[in-house]
Scaffold this motif. Structure first.
Motif, PDB file in Angstrom:
ATOM      1  N   ALA A 340       2.538  -0.181   2.562  1.00  0.00           N
ATOM      2  CA  ALA A 340       1.605   0.709   1.818  1.00  0.00           C
ATOM      3  C   ALA A 340       1.768   2.343   2.185  1.00  0.00           C
ATOM      4  O   ALA A 340       1.263   3.304   1.863  1.00  0.00           O
ATOM      5  CB  ALA A 340       0.331   0.471   2.506  1.00  0.00           C
ATOM      6  N   PHE A 341       1.864   2.369   3.639  1.00  0.00           N
ATOM      7  CA  PHE A 341       1.867   3.736   4.128  1.00  0.00           C
ATOM      8  C   PHE A 341       3.450   4.179   3.800  1.00  0.00           C
ATOM      9  O   PHE A 341       3.670   5.389   4.444  1.00  0.00           O
ATOM     10  CB  PHE A 341       2.019   4.006   5.710  1.00  0.00           C
ATOM     11  CG  PHE A 341       0.596   4.261   5.981  1.00  0.00           C
ATOM     12  CD1 PHE A 341       0.360   4.556   5.795  1.00  0.00           C
ATOM     13  CD2 PHE A 341       0.300   2.629   6.929  1.00  0.00           C
ATOM     14  CE1 PHE A 341      -2.037   4.971   6.043  1.00  0.00           C
ATOM     15  CE2 PHE A 341      -1.301   2.805   6.873  1.00  0.00           C
ATOM     16  CZ  PHE A 341      -1.889   3.562   6.641  1.00  0.00           C
ATOM     17  N   GLY A 342       4.554   3.594   3.112  1.00  0.00           N
ATOM     18  CA  GLY A 342       6.074   4.477   2.904  1.00  0.00           C
ATOM     19  C   GLY A 342       6.822   4.175   4.263  1.00  0.00           C
ATOM     20  O   GLY A 342       7.852   4.810   4.004  1.00  0.00           O
ATOM     21  N   MET A 343       6.510   3.045   4.313  1.00  0.00           N
ATOM     22  CA  MET A 343       7.567   3.096   5.848  1.00  0.00           C
ATOM     23  C   MET A 343       8.603   2.059   5.663  1.00  0.00           C
ATOM     24  O   MET A 343       7.906   0.667   5.011  1.00  0.00           O
ATOM     25  CB  MET A 343       6.637   3.111   6.858  1.00  0.00           C
ATOM     26  CG  MET A 343       6.239   3.711   7.575  1.00  0.00           C
ATOM     27  SD  MET A 343       4.537   3.872   8.951  1.00  0.00           S
ATOM     28  CE  MET A 343       5.874   3.267   9.934  1.00  0.00           C
ATOM     29  N   GLU A 344       9.580   2.194   5.843  1.00  0.00           N
ATOM     30  CA  GLU A 344      10.840   0.748   5.901  1.00  0.00           C
ATOM     31  C   GLU A 344      11.394   0.849   7.411  1.00  0.00           C
ATOM     32  O   GLU A 344      11.320   1.676   8.318  1.00  0.00           O
ATOM     33  CB  GLU A 344      12.239   1.566   5.650  1.00  0.00           C
ATOM     34  CG  GLU A 344      12.418   2.127   3.339  1.00  0.00           C
ATOM     35  CD  GLU A 344      11.620   0.883   3.135  1.00  0.00           C
ATOM     36  OE1 GLU A 344      11.991   0.146   3.689  1.00  0.00           O
ATOM     37  OE2 GLU A 344      11.553   1.108   1.922  1.00  0.00           O
ATOM     38  N   LEU A 345      10.801  -0.389   7.252  1.00  0.00           N
ATOM     39  CA  LEU A 345      11.056  -0.873   8.727  1.00  0.00           C
ATOM     40  C   LEU A 345      12.644  -1.499   9.526  1.00  0.00           C
ATOM     41  O   LEU A 345      13.028  -2.031   8.283  1.00  0.00           O
ATOM     42  CB  LEU A 345      10.839  -2.328   9.016  1.00  0.00           C
ATOM     43  CG  LEU A 345       8.430  -2.163   8.645  1.00  0.00           C
ATOM     44  CD1 LEU A 345       7.261  -3.944   9.174  1.00  0.00           C
ATOM     45  CD2 LEU A 345       8.177  -1.454   9.733  1.00  0.00           C
ATOM     46  N   THR A 346      13.364  -0.995  10.051  1.00  0.00           N
ATOM     47  CA  THR A 346      14.646  -1.757  10.667  1.00  0.00           C
ATOM     48  C   THR A 346      14.259  -2.876  11.075  1.00  0.00           C
ATOM     49  O   THR A 346      13.172  -4.020  11.490  1.00  0.00           O
ATOM     50  CB  THR A 346      14.606  -0.404  12.269  1.00  0.00           C
ATOM     51  OG1 THR A 346      13.598  -0.671  13.117  1.00  0.00           O
ATOM     52  CG2 THR A 346      14.689   0.940  11.778  1.00  0.00           C
TER      53      THR A 346
END
Ligand code: ASP
Length: 432
Positions: A340-346
């Protein structure tokens, strides 16, 4: 007249509670429910919480005192804790898999995001404060916290269950190790206390249909306020996220657990579910594994016919540390908020979630809303702003009801496995 079984009474109470809650929301008479009905639910919750501490202490010590030797305790302890860890790790992994496929966070519009964040800012701060104070003390803090500093203080809060379990295990071990003739009167007192606590639980449960009805109508009014449209809009925005959690919980209850029950105990899963329905319904309506513990234990002993020495050890421990539903939910929620915060998780961040969600679920108290408080720790560990919790507060209560149901189903499933293993070990021992 034939008595209606308790679980049917609870079932009807849940249904009536929802209907009464909805009527009061539609007729804008939520205040009546809050003032006159909800308190009966609070009374029921207090009765359950009142009995939780004595039940844990007495049933653990009594259960251990019944064991013949320490070897039996350590073999049962290893199996129980090993299975608890394995199923929790599986639950987190299933949660991660689902949320990476469904990607619910990508559907959150910026408008909804800021609306929700503003609406829940106060509550988010409260949650952050509790979790930060836990986190600041370092990674081994949770082990330090298990040891009581003062046993009266430990018994004074239901959030300190792990400390009470530690103390009870210690006393129980002493009772097993010290020669029987030196502890005879203590054993007798504990046995009698156990009977007294069980009698009290029986009486409290007579009140459960009224308590559950009141809890359910109160929840509907709390969530909806007097504006049902707002709730509908909020819920539909978050439906995909909630759907992902629910799918995960269903996979646990209808795929993972049946496989384990079928393979290891050779019992029919349907019979297992039927036997534990009263506990599931109560877990659903109270959102607390600790409050449901008396009924969970009753289902294990009376319906599943598990040995008392197994249920009185495995279940109090499980209610406190084994939360498959909570850990799965924390994994889905953490990735959802990141999306939702636009973060892509590694990959590394996802692995961190596996570890922190497992620990966070172990550390979550078995009370309503505990899972979301500990979620802050998971979010912080992967660098996602914990203010994002605001996004998921709205559907948290219904999800809490479902994850609590899953948590105690997992406890009962493992109690059945341990019971089976213990019975086979006994047979083999007798043969040899
Ligand atoms: N309410 C849950 C339980 O008691 C814990 C949680 O909030 O996930 O099992």
């Amino acid at each position: 007249m034939k008595k209606v079984p308790l679980y049917i009474q609870i079932f009807i109470a849940i249904f009536l509670g929802i209907i009464i809650g909805l009527i009061s929301v539609y007729t804008s008479s939520g205040e009546f429910i809050i003032n006159w009905i909800k308190p009966w639910g609070d009374i029921f919750m207090r009765l359950l919480k009142m009995i939780a501490v004595p039940l844990i202490i007495v049933s653990l010590i009594n259960g251990l005192a019944g064991l013949s030797d320490l070897a039996k305790l350590s073999s049962m302890g290893l199996k129980t804790i090993g299975m608890y860890l394995i199923t929790t790790l599986l639950a987190v992994s299933i949660g991660l898999l689902i949320v990476n496929i469904t990607k619910p966070g990508k559907l959150i519009s910026e408008n909804t995001q800021s609306d929700l964040t503003i609406a829940y800012a106060g509550q988010v701060e409260d949650n952050q404060e509790i979790a930060f104070s836990n986190k600041q003390r370092g990674p081994l803090h949770f082990i330090v916290e298990i040891i009581p500093e003062n046993i009266i203080e430990s018994a004074s809060s239901n959030r300190n269950m792990l400390q009470l379990i530690f103390l009870s295990l210690f006393v129980g071990i002493a009772t097993v190790v010290i020669p029987k003739n030196k502890t005879a009167s203590f054993r007798k007192i504990i046995e009698e206390l156990n009977d007294i606590v069980l009698w009290m639980i029986d009486k409290i449960m007579l009140f459960s249909p009224i308590g559950v009805l009141a809890l359910m109508s109160g929840i509907i009014v709390d969530v909806a306020g007097n504006d049902i449209n707002k709730t509908v809009e909020l819920f539909s925005a978050l439906a995909w996220y909630a759907f992902s959690v629910v799918i995960g919980l269903l996979i646990l209850i209808f795929i993972l657990y049946p496989i384990l029950i079928n393979i290891i105990t050779k019992k029919k899963y349907f019979d297992f579910l039927k036997a534990i329905l009263p506990a599931q319904l109560l877990g659903f309506s109270t959102s607390s594994s600790a409050a449901t513990l008396p009924v969970t234990m009753e289902c294990a002993e009376d319906n599943l016919k598990l040995k008392k020495e197994v249920s009185s050890f495995v279940l109090p421990l499980g209610a406190t540390i084994n939360m498959d539903g909570t850990s799965l939910y924390q994994a889905v929620a953490a990735v959802f908020i990141a999306q939702a915060f636009g973060m892509e998780l590694t990959m590394f961040q996802q692995l961190t979630i596996v570890i922190t969600a497992t620990l966070a679920s172990i550390g979550s108290a078995a009370v309503p809303g505990a899972g979301i408080v500990m979620l802050v720790v998971v979010l912080e560990s992967i660098g996602v702003p914990s203010i994002g919790i605001a996004l998921i507060l709205a559907p948290d209560r219904p999800l809490d009801m479902l994850r609590t149901t899953t948590n105690l189903t997992g406890d009962l499933m493992i109690a059945s496995l341990v019971d089976k293993w213990e019975a086979s070990a006994k047979k083999n021992h007798q043969k040899s």
